[in-house]
Design a protein around this motif. Sequence first.
Motif, PDB file in Angstrom:
ATOM      1  N   ASP A  62     -21.561 -43.987  22.911  1.00  0.00           N
ATOM      2  CA  ASP A  62     -22.487 -44.588  23.955  1.00  0.00           C
ATOM      3  C   ASP A  62     -21.543 -45.254  24.907  1.00  0.00           C
ATOM      4  N   THR A  63     -20.509 -45.819  24.464  1.00  0.00           N
ATOM      5  CA  THR A  63     -19.360 -46.520  25.352  1.00  0.00           C
ATOM      6  C   THR A  63     -18.962 -45.510  26.543  1.00  0.00           C
ATOM      7  N   VAL A  64     -18.949 -44.246  26.347  1.00  0.00           N
ATOM      8  CA  VAL A  64     -18.418 -43.458  27.400  1.00  0.00           C
ATOM      9  C   VAL A  64     -19.253 -42.517  27.722  1.00  0.00           C
ATOM     10  N   LYS A  65     -20.560 -42.285  27.353  1.00  0.00           N
ATOM     11  CA  LYS A  65     -21.599 -41.398  27.606  1.00  0.00           C
ATOM     12  C   LYS A  65     -21.771 -41.475  28.972  1.00  0.00           C
ATOM     13  N   GLY A  66     -21.937 -40.263  29.667  1.00  0.00           N
ATOM     14  CA  GLY A  66     -21.875 -40.154  31.255  1.00  0.00           C
ATOM     15  C   GLY A  66     -20.620 -40.318  31.825  1.00  0.00           C
ATOM     16  N   ARG A  67     -19.746 -40.715  31.354  1.00  0.00           N
ATOM     17  CA  ARG A  67     -18.210 -40.762  31.856  1.00  0.00           C
ATOM     18  C   ARG A  67     -17.205 -39.916  31.237  1.00  0.00           C
ATOM     19  N   PHE A  68     -17.335 -39.737  30.103  1.00  0.00           N
ATOM     20  CA  PHE A  68     -16.389 -38.580  29.529  1.00  0.00           C
ATOM     21  C   PHE A  68     -17.124 -37.381  28.873  1.00  0.00           C
ATOM     22  N   ALA A  69     -16.313 -36.269  28.804  1.00  0.00           N
ATOM     23  CA  ALA A  69     -16.910 -35.285  28.506  1.00  0.00           C
ATOM     24  C   ALA A  69     -15.863 -34.373  27.728  1.00  0.00           C
ATOM     25  N   VAL A  70     -16.119 -33.777  26.516  1.00  0.00           N
ATOM     26  CA  VAL A  70     -15.296 -32.979  25.619  1.00  0.00           C
ATOM     27  C   VAL A  70     -15.653 -31.415  25.949  1.00  0.00           C
ATOM     28  N   ALA A  71     -14.605 -30.655  26.073  1.00  0.00           N
ATOM     29  CA  ALA A  71     -14.767 -29.470  26.395  1.00  0.00           C
ATOM     30  C   ALA A  71     -13.733 -28.639  25.383  1.00  0.00           C
TER      31      ALA A  71
END
Length: 121
Positions: A62-71
């Motif tokens: 939740d702390t990074v949702k919308g800011r970080f993405a794993v690929a």
Amino acid sequence: DVQLQASGGGLAQAGGSLRLSCTASGFTFDDYVIGWFRQAPGKEREGVGCISTSDRVTYSADTVKGRFAVAYDNVKNAMYLQMNRLEREDTAIYYCAAARSWVTPRQYDYWGQGTQVTVSS
């Protein structure tokens, strides 16, 4: 010899971006759950984001949702963590890891050596 090699950490300003990379040797990420964890000074290691390479199901804290993405790139056998809109609270050592299924962090099979991310205001 199985190894995970993380790279891409460094110093960034708040609001900026960084991209972490993790490559594997000695095995492929196929049919693994791969992800990123972080540990800040004085805090426990926490999950940041994970992806199942078989069905591309993802998880983000939740702390990074919308800011970080794993690929995940199956051709390069590499995974990435794109970090945008960085905050000072994102300062930590970031680790990549791999597991054969969705498990707790302690049950992950392989860990990288960690890469430092420092966010300044």
